[in-house]
Design a protein around this motif. Sequence first.
Motif, PDB file in Angstrom:
ATOM      1  N   TYR A   1     -10.843   5.709   6.977  1.00 15.51           N
ATOM      2  CA  TYR A   1     -10.454   7.042   6.505  1.00 15.51           C
ATOM      3  C   TYR A   1     -11.537   8.073   6.823  1.00 15.51           C
TER       4      TYR A   1
ATOM      5  N   GLN B   1     -10.935  -0.023  -0.777  1.00 16.50           N
ATOM      6  CA  GLN B   1     -12.339   0.031  -0.374  1.00 16.50           C
ATOM      7  C   GLN B   1     -12.578  -0.453   1.056  1.00 16.50           C
TER       8      GLN B   1
ATOM      9  N   LEU C   1     -12.111   2.469   3.633  1.00 15.89           N
ATOM     10  CA  LEU C   1     -12.783   3.757   3.509  1.00 15.89           C
ATOM     11  C   LEU C   1     -13.450   4.214   4.805  1.00 15.89           C
TER      12      LEU C   1
ATOM     13  N   ILE D   1     -12.684  12.443   1.943  1.00 14.99           N
ATOM     14  CA  ILE D   1     -13.451  11.232   1.667  1.00 14.99           C
ATOM     15  C   ILE D   1     -14.952  11.520   1.613  1.00 14.99           C
TER      16      ILE D   1
ATOM     17  N   SER E   1     -16.118   7.999  -6.584  1.00  9.28           N
ATOM     18  CA  SER E   1     -16.576   6.681  -6.165  1.00  9.28           C
ATOM     19  C   SER E   1     -17.627   6.128  -7.134  1.00  9.28           C
TER      20      SER E   1
ATOM     21  N   CYS F   1      -4.117  -0.669   4.869  1.00 10.88           N
ATOM     22  CA  CYS F   1      -4.775   0.630   4.773  1.00 10.88           C
ATOM     23  C   CYS F   1      -3.721   1.731   4.821  1.00 10.88           C
TER      24      CYS F   1
ATOM     25  N   LEU G   1      -8.780   2.821  -5.613  1.00 11.03           N
ATOM     26  CA  LEU G   1      -9.985   2.991  -4.820  1.00 11.03           C
ATOM     27  C   LEU G   1     -10.622   1.636  -4.525  1.00 11.03           C
TER      28      LEU G   1
ATOM     29  N   MET H   1     -19.813   3.953  -1.796  1.00 12.49           N
ATOM     30  CA  MET H   1     -19.348   4.576  -0.560  1.00 12.49           C
ATOM     31  C   MET H   1     -19.993   3.848   0.605  1.00 12.49           C
TER      32      MET H   1
END
Length: 94
Positions: A65, A59, A62, A75, A84, A29, A55, A91
Amino acid sequence: MNKSPLLLLLFVALALLALHVPTAVSVTCNPVELSPCLSAITDGTTPSSACCEKLREQQPCLCQYMKDPSYQKFISSPNARKVSSTCGVPMPSC
């Protein structure tokens, strides 16, 4: 009793099982990896293929983040959701 055919059958069965075992892909990450998406997120431009690739790669990160105040506004922005959606990356709901 000859054990060779039985051992061969067992070996083949194990080999076939090993081929079907999914392997976990380790993701590091790193929000910098999403830099190809910066203009799409900040300006609302169409995301590039490099952005979509990164992306998808990031994933699993996310939620991390989204929980970080430094990245949360980017984000969680409407443009990030548009990127996205365009890239086909759902998402997460964290």
